[in-house]
Write a protein that holds these residues in place. Structure first.
Motif, PDB file in Angstrom:
ATOM      1  N   ILE A  74       0.833  -1.199   0.000  1.00  0.00           N
ATOM      2  CA  ILE A  74       0.000   0.000   0.000  1.00  0.00           C
ATOM      3  C   ILE A  74       0.869   1.250   0.000  1.00  0.00           C
ATOM      4  CG2 ILE A  74      -1.693   1.328   1.313  1.00  0.00           C
ATOM      5  CD1 ILE A  74      -2.817  -1.230   0.070  1.00  0.00           C
ATOM      6  N   ALA A  75       0.660   2.120  -0.981  1.00  0.00           N
ATOM      7  CA  ALA A  75       1.290   3.439  -1.001  1.00  0.00           C
ATOM      8  C   ALA A  75       0.213   4.495  -0.804  1.00  0.00           C
ATOM      9  CB  ALA A  75       2.019   3.676  -2.321  1.00  0.00           C
ATOM     10  N   LEU A  76       0.535   5.521  -0.030  1.00  0.00           N
ATOM     11  CA  LEU A  76      -0.347   6.667   0.157  1.00  0.00           C
ATOM     12  C   LEU A  76       0.032   7.717  -0.878  1.00  0.00           C
ATOM     13  CD1 LEU A  76      -0.288   6.865   4.066  1.00  0.00           C
ATOM     14  CD2 LEU A  76      -1.945   5.699   2.589  1.00  0.00           C
ATOM     15  N   VAL A  77      -0.904   8.030  -1.765  1.00  0.00           N
ATOM     16  CA  VAL A  77      -0.619   8.907  -2.897  1.00  0.00           C
ATOM     17  C   VAL A  77      -1.530  10.129  -2.856  1.00  0.00           C
ATOM     18  CG1 VAL A  77       0.237   7.053  -4.366  1.00  0.00           C
ATOM     19  CG2 VAL A  77      -2.206   7.580  -4.361  1.00  0.00           C
ATOM     20  N   LYS A  78      -1.250  11.094  -3.712  1.00  0.00           N
ATOM     21  CA  LYS A  78      -2.066  12.310  -3.734  1.00  0.00           C
ATOM     22  C   LYS A  78      -3.464  12.034  -4.277  1.00  0.00           C
ATOM     23  CE  LYS A  78       0.872  14.960  -6.055  1.00  0.00           C
ATOM     24  NZ  LYS A  78       2.149  14.203  -6.093  1.00  0.00           N
ATOM     25  N   LEU A 214      -5.621  12.744  -0.820  1.00  0.00           N
ATOM     26  CA  LEU A 214      -5.015  11.526  -0.287  1.00  0.00           C
ATOM     27  C   LEU A 214      -5.743  10.310  -0.852  1.00  0.00           C
ATOM     28  CD1 LEU A 214      -2.902  10.282   1.573  1.00  0.00           C
ATOM     29  CD2 LEU A 214      -4.566  10.378   3.430  1.00  0.00           C
ATOM     30  N   GLY A 215      -4.961   9.414  -1.464  1.00  0.00           N
ATOM     31  CA  GLY A 215      -5.535   8.211  -2.040  1.00  0.00           C
ATOM     32  C   GLY A 215      -4.645   7.018  -1.777  1.00  0.00           C
ATOM     33  N   VAL A 216      -5.010   5.897  -2.384  1.00  0.00           N
ATOM     34  CA  VAL A 216      -4.289   4.648  -2.152  1.00  0.00           C
ATOM     35  C   VAL A 216      -3.849   4.056  -3.488  1.00  0.00           C
ATOM     36  CG1 VAL A 216      -6.455   3.320  -2.131  1.00  0.00           C
ATOM     37  CG2 VAL A 216      -4.397   2.350  -1.097  1.00  0.00           C
ATOM     38  N   PHE A 217      -2.659   3.483  -3.486  1.00  0.00           N
ATOM     39  CA  PHE A 217      -2.113   2.789  -4.652  1.00  0.00           C
ATOM     40  C   PHE A 217      -1.660   1.407  -4.209  1.00  0.00           C
ATOM     41  CE2 PHE A 217       1.847   2.431  -7.554  1.00  0.00           C
ATOM     42  CZ  PHE A 217       1.153   1.663  -8.480  1.00  0.00           C
ATOM     43  N   TYR A 218      -2.339   0.380  -4.729  1.00  0.00           N
ATOM     44  CA  TYR A 218      -1.931  -1.003  -4.491  1.00  0.00           C
ATOM     45  C   TYR A 218      -1.084  -1.448  -5.668  1.00  0.00           C
ATOM     46  CZ  TYR A 218      -2.197  -6.097  -4.791  1.00  0.00           C
ATOM     47  OH  TYR A 218      -1.881  -7.422  -4.936  1.00  0.00           O
ATOM     48  N   CYS A 219       0.114  -1.931  -5.352  1.00  0.00           N
ATOM     49  CA  CYS A 219       1.003  -2.472  -6.381  1.00  0.00           C
ATOM     50  C   CYS A 219       1.439  -3.863  -5.949  1.00  0.00           C
ATOM     51  CB  CYS A 219       2.223  -1.562  -6.560  1.00  0.00           C
ATOM     52  SG  CYS A 219       3.394  -2.137  -7.813  1.00  0.00           S
ATOM     53  N   ARG A 220       1.176  -4.840  -6.785  1.00  0.00           N
ATOM     54  CA  ARG A 220       1.542  -6.214  -6.456  1.00  0.00           C
ATOM     55  C   ARG A 220       3.047  -6.302  -6.194  1.00  0.00           C
ATOM     56  NH1 ARG A 220      -0.234  -9.880 -11.052  1.00  0.00           N
ATOM     57  NH2 ARG A 220       2.009  -9.994 -11.534  1.00  0.00           N
ATOM     58  N   ALA A 221       3.408  -7.056  -5.182  1.00  0.00           N
ATOM     59  CA  ALA A 221       4.788  -7.059  -4.700  1.00  0.00           C
ATOM     60  C   ALA A 221       5.801  -7.383  -5.785  1.00  0.00           C
ATOM     61  CB  ALA A 221       4.922  -8.041  -3.537  1.00  0.00           C
ATOM     62  N   ASP A 222       5.492  -8.339  -6.645  1.00  0.00           N
ATOM     63  CA  ASP A 222       6.473  -8.757  -7.656  1.00  0.00           C
ATOM     64  C   ASP A 222       6.638  -7.743  -8.776  1.00  0.00           C
ATOM     65  OD1 ASP A 222       3.736  -9.664  -8.346  1.00  0.00           O
ATOM     66  OD2 ASP A 222       4.694 -10.386 -10.172  1.00  0.00           O
TER      67      ASP A 222
END
Length: 376
Positions: A74-78, A214-222
């Protein structure tokens, strides 16, 4: 639901049906921001470690909301647009690569891909008006398709797509699956793992009942290290806080996408808002929204309105768009605004978007107002 009147006090006579645009905050979010502001004015950042604990709680709540494997994903993005840009300008494109999107996307999920044209990337738009939009989207994925980017729920029509089917289809074709979840996250359960998402993103200011910015960015680990970074700073480093360290590397977690100081004010508000959604539970939130959608649908049908949104509950989340005979959409929107009915003009009509806490009286009053506007 007993706490709802306390969490959502409103101006008398106001009918708020615009959560697909910008949502009101629950009282607990307001109190969190007020407390944060008072701390800043009295003691500054003396208790900054406590603020970081709240930020970490936010990451964990977002992890659960998306069913991500870890908060490291999880990244916290604009905002959603920033997250989409991380993907669009992070992947290693080759001339001739294709991206499949729909013909109903909000500009954020269209322009960012079209901006890759100078790199020789082709964007294919698929019409969603067919009987089987998932099949049409997957059929457009050919041997040169690298990515399918789609909104979970279309902002104007309210069409909700079968993400499980799309994710499985992308996996079978070796295509990356990118989901703009802004019109679903907080309104319907969402499962990034089950849906096979490579990437998913959303802003906090709609169905999550949080602030803008403020939003959320899900990026798969691989995939994290496969996205080229274009923003650098102290916060995205693996050893953030070790300011005297001369050697550095990007964080292994999704924090690598957070280049500088965090939006701590927004984190206070969004963490509080998500605590409410967790208390109610996403299945209950979705069920409550559907009750309100049914009431709106039936009422609008009685008035003879033309509905531009799906009537099948499996095909919608919280958006219902309509037009009313004898009325120009812009004129109708202006009249509704005069009556303190907060909505939006989108696509072919007027868009209503109630949330789980919306009082039934608000919907009934709105329908009464529309009834009074019918010709004759």
């Amino acid at each position: 639901m007993s706490a709802v009147p306390i969490e959502f006090p409103h101006i008398s006579g106001l009918r708020y049906l615009n959560h697909a645009a910008v949502a009101p905050w629950p009282r607990r979010a307001t109190e969190a921001v007020r407390s944060f502001a008072e701390q800043n004015s009295l003691i500054g950042a003396r208790d900054y470690p406590d603020w970081l604990k709240i930020e970490q709680r936010l990451r964990l709540r977002l992890k659960r909301l998306l069913n991500a494997p870890s908060s490291d994903d999880i990244a916290l993005v604009k905002n959603t647009s920033e997250a989409l840009s991380f993907v669009a300008f992070g992947l290693d494109w080759r001339a001739g690569d294709q991206i499949v999107i729909s013909n109903e996307e909000f500009p954020s999920n269209r322009v960012v891909w079209e901006a890759l044209k100078p790199r020789g990337v082709e964007v294919i738009q698929v019409d969603l008006r067919g009987k089987n939009p998932e099949a049409d989207l997957l059929a457009a994925c050919g041997p040169r398709t690298r990515l399918l980017a789609i909104s979970a729920v279309q902002y104007a029509s309210g069409l909700r797509l079968d993400l499980l089917r799309l994710g499985a289809g992308c996996q079978a074709r070796g295509v990356l699956f990118c989901v703009d979840a802004i019109q679903q996250l907080g309104a319907q359960p969402f499962d990034a793992q089950a849906n096979g998402c490579a990437f998913a993103m959303a802003d906090g200011h709609k169905w999550m009942l949080g602030p803008e910015g403020l939003g959320v960015f899900y990026c798969r680990a691989d995939l994290r290290e496969h996205l080229t970074l274009h923003e650098y700073g102290w916060h995205m480093l693996e050893h953030a806080g070790d300011y005297d360290r001369s050697d550095w590397q990007p964080a292994h977690s999704a924090r690598r996408f957070e280049c500088g100081s965090p939006n701590m004010l927004g984190a206070m508000a969004l963490e509080a808002s998500l605590s409410l959604l967790e208390e109610v539970g996403m299945p209950q939130v979705a069920a409550q929204i559907e009750e309100r959608m049914v009431l709106l649908q039936q009422g609008l049908q009685r008035l003879g309105a033309t509905l531009h949104s799906p009537l099948d509950p499996d095909r919608r989340a919280g958006i219902l768009t309509f037009s009313l005979g004898g009325w120009d959409n812009q004129a109708l929107f202006a009249r509704l605004k005069e009556q303190q009915i907060v909505c939006a003009q989108r696509g072919p009509g007027i868009r209503f978007s109630p949330h789980f806490y919306t009082e039934f009286a608000v919907i009934e009053q709105t329908l009464d107002v529309l009834g009074q506007l019918l010709p004759g």
